[in-house]
Scaffold this motif. Structure first.
Motif, PDB file in Angstrom:
ATOM      1  N   ALA A   1     -12.803   0.243  -4.084  1.00  0.00           N
ATOM      2  CA  ALA A   1     -11.753  -0.445  -3.329  1.00  0.00           C
ATOM      3  C   ALA A   1     -12.187  -1.882  -3.016  1.00  0.00           C
ATOM      4  N   PHE A   9      -1.389  -1.326  -4.057  1.00  0.00           N
ATOM      5  CA  PHE A   9      -2.505  -0.385  -4.259  1.00  0.00           C
ATOM      6  C   PHE A   9      -1.979   1.019  -3.990  1.00  0.00           C
ATOM      7  N   CYS A  28      -9.924  -4.989  -4.244  1.00  0.00           N
ATOM      8  CA  CYS A  28      -9.344  -5.958  -3.282  1.00  0.00           C
ATOM      9  C   CYS A  28      -9.856  -7.369  -3.551  1.00  0.00           C
ATOM     10  N   THR A  84      -2.844   4.907  -3.447  1.00  0.00           N
ATOM     11  CA  THR A  84      -3.911   5.880  -3.184  1.00  0.00           C
ATOM     12  C   THR A  84      -3.340   7.284  -3.354  1.00  0.00           C
ATOM     13  N   ASP A 133      -9.733   7.924  -1.010  1.00  0.00           N
ATOM     14  CA  ASP A 133      -9.274   6.583  -1.377  1.00  0.00           C
ATOM     15  C   ASP A 133      -8.377   6.002  -0.290  1.00  0.00           C
ATOM     16  N   LEU A 176      -8.909  -3.053   2.972  1.00  0.00           N
ATOM     17  CA  LEU A 176      -7.787  -4.010   2.938  1.00  0.00           C
ATOM     18  C   LEU A 176      -7.850  -4.988   4.115  1.00  0.00           C
ATOM     19  N   LEU A 217       0.862  -1.191   0.000  1.00  0.00           N
ATOM     20  CA  LEU A 217       0.000   0.000   0.000  1.00  0.00           C
ATOM     21  C   LEU A 217       0.893   1.234   0.000  1.00  0.00           C
ATOM     22  N   TYR A 271      -9.263   2.316   1.246  1.00  0.00           N
ATOM     23  CA  TYR A 271      -8.371   1.148   1.304  1.00  0.00           C
ATOM     24  C   TYR A 271      -8.012   0.792   2.746  1.00  0.00           C
TER      25      TYR A 271
END
Ligand code: APR
Length: 261
Positions: free
Chosen positions: A166, A190, A170, A192, A197, A205, A42, A201
């Motif tokens: 999202a 991912f 995912c 952002t 966002d 997530l 991330l 996430y």
């Protein structure tokens, strides 16, 4: 800014260990699994700074550039990218095509065309968005690429509610990584950019990729030295923007707030 490599981007396991990601109070979703948490990353920031094998661009059907992340990628890549895109003959919604990265630090750019969100046909929008993530992953594997970073497809100009997008992203990535081809990827990141966002996430997530052991006792599972090393690695990352990046090109359509979870 020096490019950020895939190994510099924290995995979910590291983020859980450093308590940078909280376990969702809503619990895991159907099919959730911690098995990929070392291979999911991330990152909040500009995707054009990532020196990964492939970055995924939120393009349009012409593939000839635009605003938002598309504009940022074309600006950073230089004229060679547009010249190659001109040879591709466009791309239908839900599909993806691949080009070289030119002046970008990444090797390849995967251009995927997300849906313009249609709240009277949410299932159609979802199917197109799933297809964007799946066809991008397929292209990465077909081209022997090991690390891939996704921008949040369709959540800007195309108006896809961030939380719903999202969730689709995912779920699609997790299902792909459960399969044989998914095992050929070393890291799926991912990316952002805007706060909406980041929140989406951070919420989704942990529901798709929960920590393998309860976060509370997790701290005992690493030595002080490992924690210090992880902190040092995390501290070398570019500062996480605390406000939405000022991107004059990027004026997201007014979006309905999706129901926060
Ligand atoms: N790095 C990472 N993410 C970014 C960047 C960047 N430099 N710039 C914007 N983003 C994020 C946005 O915050 C949003 O979350 O990318 C996501 C996708 O937003 P858009 O770029 O607006 O793309 P999308 O909503 O899919 O609309 C696509 O916009 O730019 C045009 O040509 C593009 O017509 C196409 C349409």
């Amino acid at each position: 800014m020096a490019p950020t490599s895939a190994s510099d981007i924290p995995s979910l396991n590291l983020l859980y260990k450093l308590k940078k990601l909280d376990v969702s109070r809503l619990g895991p979703l159907k099919g959730a699994s911690p098995v990929h948490n070392d291979r999911i990353g991330l990152f909040r920031g500009d995707i054009t700074t990532l020196s990964v094998d492939a970055i995924v661009n939120a393009a349009n059907t012409s593939l000839l550039g635009g605003g938002g992340v598309d504009g940022a990628i074309h600006r950073a890549a230089g004229k060679g990218l547009l010249a190659e895109c001109r040879t591709l003959g466009g791309c239908p919604t839900g599909s993806s095509k691949i080009t070289n990265g030119y002046n970008l630090p990444c090797q390849k750019v995967i251009h995927t065309v997300g849906p313009v969100y249609n709240d009277s046909k949410p299932a159609e929008s979802e199917a197109h968005l799933r297809s964007c993530y799946r066809t991008s992953l397929e292209l990465a594997v077909q081209n022997d690429l090991k690390t891939i970073a996704f921008s949040a497809i369709s959540t800007g100009v195309y108006g896809y509610p961030s939380l719903d997008a999202a969730n689709v992203a995912c779920d699609t990535v997790r299902k792909y990584m459960d399969g044989d081809d998914g095992k050929k990827l070393d890291k799926v990141i991912f990316v952002t950019f805007e706060e909406k966002d980041v929140r989406a996430y951070n919420s989704l997530l942990p529901r798709h990729f929960p920590p393998s052991i309860p976060a509370s006792s997790d701290q005992d599972s690493i030595t002080g030295e490992q924690a210090a090393e992880a902190e040092a690695k995390a501290s070398q990352l570019p500062d996480v923007p605390t406000t939405d990046p000022a991107d004059s090109e990027h004026v997201p359509k007014k979006q309905r707030q999706s129901n926060e979870d």
